[in-house]
Scaffold this active site. Structure first.
Site, PDB file in Angstrom:
ATOM      1  N   ASP A  51       0.722  -1.137  -0.133  1.00  0.00           N
ATOM      2  CA  ASP A  51       0.042   0.071  -0.002  1.00  0.00           C
ATOM      3  C   ASP A  51       0.985   1.251   0.084  1.00  0.00           C
ATOM      4  O   ASP A  51       1.571   1.602   0.892  1.00  0.00           O
ATOM      5  CB  ASP A  51      -0.839   0.097   1.242  1.00  0.00           C
ATOM      6  CG  ASP A  51      -1.797   1.052   1.190  1.00  0.00           C
ATOM      7  OD1 ASP A  51      -3.199   1.037   0.696  1.00  0.00           O
ATOM      8  OD2 ASP A  51      -1.414   2.133   1.689  1.00  0.00           O
ATOM      9  N   TYR A  56       3.015   9.787  -0.657  1.00  0.00           N
ATOM     10  CA  TYR A  56       4.472   9.263   0.224  1.00  0.00           C
ATOM     11  C   TYR A  56       5.783   9.155  -0.531  1.00  0.00           C
ATOM     12  O   TYR A  56       6.852   9.272   0.106  1.00  0.00           O
ATOM     13  CB  TYR A  56       4.279   7.767   0.554  1.00  0.00           C
ATOM     14  CG  TYR A  56       2.975   7.239   1.263  1.00  0.00           C
ATOM     15  CD1 TYR A  56       2.043   8.403   1.715  1.00  0.00           C
ATOM     16  CD2 TYR A  56       2.530   6.049   1.212  1.00  0.00           C
ATOM     17  CE1 TYR A  56       0.851   7.953   2.255  1.00  0.00           C
ATOM     18  CE2 TYR A  56       1.459   5.471   1.654  1.00  0.00           C
ATOM     19  CZ  TYR A  56       0.603   6.566   2.310  1.00  0.00           C
ATOM     20  OH  TYR A  56      -0.803   6.019   2.877  1.00  0.00           O
ATOM     21  N   LYS A  81      -2.522   5.678  -4.506  1.00  0.00           N
ATOM     22  CA  LYS A  81      -3.597   6.905  -4.084  1.00  0.00           C
ATOM     23  C   LYS A  81      -3.262   8.301  -4.648  1.00  0.00           C
ATOM     24  O   LYS A  81      -2.183   8.532  -4.812  1.00  0.00           O
ATOM     25  CB  LYS A  81      -3.691   7.124  -2.736  1.00  0.00           C
ATOM     26  CG  LYS A  81      -3.595   5.884  -1.701  1.00  0.00           C
ATOM     27  CD  LYS A  81      -3.772   6.159  -0.313  1.00  0.00           C
ATOM     28  CE  LYS A  81      -3.506   4.813   0.566  1.00  0.00           C
ATOM     29  NZ  LYS A  81      -2.104   4.659   0.731  1.00  0.00           N
ATOM     30  N   HIS A 114      -7.306   9.919  -2.144  1.00  0.00           N
ATOM     31  CA  HIS A 114      -6.606   9.857  -0.875  1.00  0.00           C
ATOM     32  C   HIS A 114      -7.449  10.446   0.321  1.00  0.00           C
ATOM     33  O   HIS A 114      -7.542   9.751   1.328  1.00  0.00           O
ATOM     34  CB  HIS A 114      -5.302  10.351  -0.974  1.00  0.00           C
ATOM     35  CG  HIS A 114      -4.169   9.651   0.067  1.00  0.00           C
ATOM     36  ND1 HIS A 114      -2.959   9.784  -0.083  1.00  0.00           N
ATOM     37  CD2 HIS A 114      -4.455   9.337   1.256  1.00  0.00           C
ATOM     38  CE1 HIS A 114      -2.466   9.289   0.921  1.00  0.00           C
ATOM     39  NE2 HIS A 114      -2.986   9.006   1.800  1.00  0.00           N
TER      40      HIS A 114
HETATM   41  N1  NAP Z   1      -5.094   6.378   3.598  1.00  0.00           N
HETATM   42  C1  NAP Z   1      -4.541   7.436   4.609  1.00  0.00           C
HETATM   43  O1  NAP Z   1      -4.831   8.500   4.699  1.00  0.00           O
HETATM   44  C2  NAP Z   1      -3.506   6.673   5.354  1.00  0.00           C
HETATM   45  C3  NAP Z   1      -3.222   7.096   6.422  1.00  0.00           C
HETATM   46  C4  NAP Z   1      -2.129   6.863   7.205  1.00  0.00           C
HETATM   47  C5  NAP Z   1      -1.785   5.377   6.925  1.00  0.00           C
HETATM   48  N2  NAP Z   1      -2.108   4.845   5.931  1.00  0.00           N
HETATM   49  C6  NAP Z   1      -1.543   3.446   5.087  1.00  0.00           C
HETATM   50  O2  NAP Z   1      -1.677   2.524   6.374  1.00  0.00           O
HETATM   51  C7  NAP Z   1      -0.649   1.993   6.792  1.00  0.00           C
HETATM   52  C8  NAP Z   1      -0.074   1.802   7.906  1.00  0.00           C
HETATM   53  O3  NAP Z   1      -0.467   2.743   8.940  1.00  0.00           O
HETATM   54  P1  NAP Z   1       0.722   3.629   9.746  1.00  0.00           P
HETATM   55  O4  NAP Z   1       1.988   3.412   8.957  1.00  0.00           O
HETATM   56  O5  NAP Z   1       0.287   4.989   9.914  1.00  0.00           O
HETATM   57  O6  NAP Z   1       0.602   2.961  11.001  1.00  0.00           O
HETATM   58  P2  NAP Z   1       0.654   1.554  11.755  1.00  0.00           P
HETATM   59  O7  NAP Z   1       1.026   0.682  10.711  1.00  0.00           O
HETATM   60  O8  NAP Z   1      -0.414   1.373  12.804  1.00  0.00           O
HETATM   61  O9  NAP Z   1       2.011   1.799  12.568  1.00  0.00           O
HETATM   62  C9  NAP Z   1       3.303   2.232  12.269  1.00  0.00           C
HETATM   63  C10 NAP Z   1       4.175   2.191  13.377  1.00  0.00           C
HETATM   64  O10 NAP Z   1       4.264   1.155  14.202  1.00  0.00           O
HETATM   65  C11 NAP Z   1       5.699   0.501  14.667  1.00  0.00           C
HETATM   66  N3  NAP Z   1       5.413  -0.714  14.339  1.00  0.00           N
HETATM   67  C12 NAP Z   1       5.084  -1.652  13.545  1.00  0.00           C
HETATM   68  N4  NAP Z   1       4.952  -2.870  13.770  1.00  0.00           N
HETATM   69  C13 NAP Z   1       5.290  -2.809  14.924  1.00  0.00           C
HETATM   70  C14 NAP Z   1       5.663  -4.052  16.018  1.00  0.00           C
HETATM   71  N5  NAP Z   1       5.236  -5.282  15.621  1.00  0.00           N
HETATM   72  N6  NAP Z   1       5.817  -3.864  17.408  1.00  0.00           N
HETATM   73  C15 NAP Z   1       6.217  -2.615  17.885  1.00  0.00           C
HETATM   74  N7  NAP Z   1       6.083  -1.376  16.846  1.00  0.00           N
HETATM   75  C16 NAP Z   1       5.657  -1.555  15.487  1.00  0.00           C
HETATM   76  C17 NAP Z   1       6.365   1.145  13.457  1.00  0.00           C
HETATM   77  O11 NAP Z   1       7.608   1.192  13.766  1.00  0.00           O
HETATM   78  P3  NAP Z   1       9.108   0.941  12.965  1.00  0.00           P
HETATM   79  O12 NAP Z   1       8.757   1.121  11.497  1.00  0.00           O
HETATM   80  O13 NAP Z   1      10.167   1.602  13.437  1.00  0.00           O
HETATM   81  O14 NAP Z   1       9.430  -0.449  13.144  1.00  0.00           O
HETATM   82  C18 NAP Z   1       5.900   2.564  13.153  1.00  0.00           C
HETATM   83  O15 NAP Z   1       6.310   3.124  14.051  1.00  0.00           O
HETATM   84  C19 NAP Z   1       0.614   3.181   6.239  1.00  0.00           C
HETATM   85  O16 NAP Z   1       1.933   2.777   5.830  1.00  0.00           O
HETATM   86  C20 NAP Z   1      -0.025   3.334   5.007  1.00  0.00           C
HETATM   87  O17 NAP Z   1       0.080   2.510   3.821  1.00  0.00           O
HETATM   88  C21 NAP Z   1      -3.007   5.435   5.383  1.00  0.00           C
END
Ligand code: NAP
Length: 286
Positions: A51, A56, A81, A114
Site C-alpha cells: 500500500d 508518500y 492513491k 486519498h
Molecule cells: N489513507 C490514509 O490516509 C492513510 C493514512 C495513514 C496510513 N495509511 C496506510 O496505512 C499504513 C499503516 O499505517 P501507519 O503506517 O500510519 O501506522 P501503523 O502501521 O499503525 O504503525 C506503524 C508504526 O508502528 C511501529 N510498529 C510496526 N509494527 C510493530 C510491531 N510489531 N511492534 C512494535 N512497533 C511496531 C512502526 O515502527 P518501525 O517502522 O520503527 O518498526 C511504526 O512506527 C501506512 O503505511 C499506509 O500504507 C493510510
C-alpha cells in the site's frame, strides 16, 4: 527470490469481482531511499500486497523492489492513491499516468482518492471519482476506491456508475470508526483499516498486553489478529525487519470471542482518532 512461500494470507472478495489479500505492507513515512529495501524484506517474508500513495513519494522504491523480487507482477497486489493537489480531472489523469511510470507497471490493482477534501475544489470529489472510473474502464486500475470518506461523502457517490470497492479509513482498537465501517459493510464496500496499531499507540494497552502474554503473542499481533477476525484489510508499516516478519505471523492462532469483545470495548469513539478528521483535512503538499 529465495524462500518464496505459498501465501497463507486469505483474500477478501471485492464488489467488482477482484480479490485483495487481507494483509499487506504499508509504506507511509518510509523515506524514498529506504523503501525498496523495506519492501524487499516484506516480499521475502511473504507479503504480496503493498500500500503506497503518490503523497508518500516512494512509489518508485515499491516498483523497484517488486521487480527485483523476481515475482510475477500478477502475484503482487499494488495500491496507490491520488495526491491531494490533483483532484481536478486533468490533473488526476496526469498524476495517475505518473504513478504508473513511478511503479514501472502497466496497471495498479487498486487506485484510491486519498482524501475527500470537502472544503477544497468546491467540495467536488464527484468529478474526481468519475475520473477514476475512466482509469478502471481503460484497465489501468483493476479496482478503484476511496480513502477517508465519511458517510455523507460516500452518499454523494451514489449518482456515479461505480460503487467504491474499498474505503480506506483510520481504524484501530482505540478508534472503531463504527459509523463509516457500518455504512461500508451495508453497501458492499470493503473496509481497509489504516494505522491498524494506531502508529504504535495501542501497544502499551493493558488489555492487549494481558491477552498477548496469555497466548504467547505480541501486542501488535493481537491487535492485527483482531482486525483480521473482524474482516478488515490491514497493511501495518514497519522498517524493522523483525517487526515486518512478526506482523505477518497472524494465521497460526485465533482470538477467543471473549478477547475480541474486550478489544472491541477499547473503542474511545471520536476521542480515539489519531490522524486528521476527513471533514476538515485540507492539506495539499507544496
Ligand atoms: N489513507 C490514509 O490516509 C492513510 C493514512 C495513514 C496510513 N495509511 C496506510 O496505512 C499504513 C499503516 O499505517 P501507519 O503506517 O500510519 O501506522 P501503523 O502501521 O499503525 O504503525 C506503524 C508504526 O508502528 C511501529 N510498529 C510496526 N509494527 C510493530 C510491531 N510489531 N511492534 C512494535 N512497533 C511496531 C512502526 O515502527 P518501525 O517502522 O520503527 O518498526 C511504526 O512506527 C501506512 O503505511 C499506509 O500504507 C493510510
Amino acid at each position: 527470490m529465495s524462500n518464496v512461500r505459498t501465501s497463507t494470507v486469505p483474500t477478501i472478495d471485492l464488489n467488482d469481482g477482484h480479490a485483495i489479500p487481507q494483509l499487506g505492507f504499508g509504506v507511509f513515512q518510509i523515506p524514498p531511499g529506504d523503501t525498496a529495501s523495506a519492501v524487499s524484506v516484506a516480499l521475502e517474508a511473504g507479503y504480496r500486497h503493498i500500500d503506497t500513495a503518490e503523497m508518500y513519494g516512494n512509489e518508485q522504491g515499491v516498483g523497484e523492489a517488486v521487480r527485483a523480487s523476481g515475482l510475477d507482477r500478477a502475484d503482487v497486489y499494488i495500491t496507490s492513491k491520488l495526491n491531494n493537489g490533483f483532484h481536478r480531472p486533468d490533473d488526476a489523469r496526469r498524476a495517475f499516468a505518473q504513478t504508473l511510470v513511478e511503479l514501472e507497471t502497466d496497471y495498479v490493482d487498486l487506485f484510491l482518492i486519498h482524501w475527500p477534501l470537502p472544503t477544497l475544489y468546491d467540495g467536488d470529489y464527484v468529478s474526481t471519482w468519475k475520473t477514476l472510473e475512466e482509469f478502471q474502464r481503460d484497465g489501468r486500475a483493476r479496482s478503484i476506491g476511496v480513502s477517508n470518506f465519511q458517510v455523507e461523502h460516500l452518499e454523494r457517490l451514489a449518482e456515479c456508475d461505480v460503487v467504491p470497492a474499498v474505503n480506506q479509513i483510520e481504524l484501530h482498537p482505540y478508534f472503531g470508526n463504527s459509523e463509516v465501517d457500518a455504512y461500508d459493510r451495508a453497501h458492499g464496500i470493503a473496509t481497509e483499516a489504516w494505522a491498524p496499531i494506531a502508529q504504535g499507540k495501542v501497544l502499551d494497552d493493558p488489555v492487549l498486553n494481558e491477552i498477548a502474554g496469555r497466548i504467547g503473542k505480541s501486542p501488535a499481533q493481537v491487535a492485527l489478529r483482531w482486525h483480521i477476525q473482524r474482516g478488515n484489510i490491514v497493511f501495518p508499516k514497519s522498517t524493522t525487519p523483525a517487526r515486518i516478519k512478526e506482523n505477518f505471523e497472524l494465521f497460526d492462532f485465533e482470538l477467543e470471542p471473549d478477547d475480541i469483545e474486550k478489544i472491541d470495548a477499547l473503542d474511545r469513539g471520536e476521542a480515539g482518532r489519531n490522524g486528521p478528521n476527513p471533514d476538515t483535512m485540507a492539506y495539499v503538499p507544496g
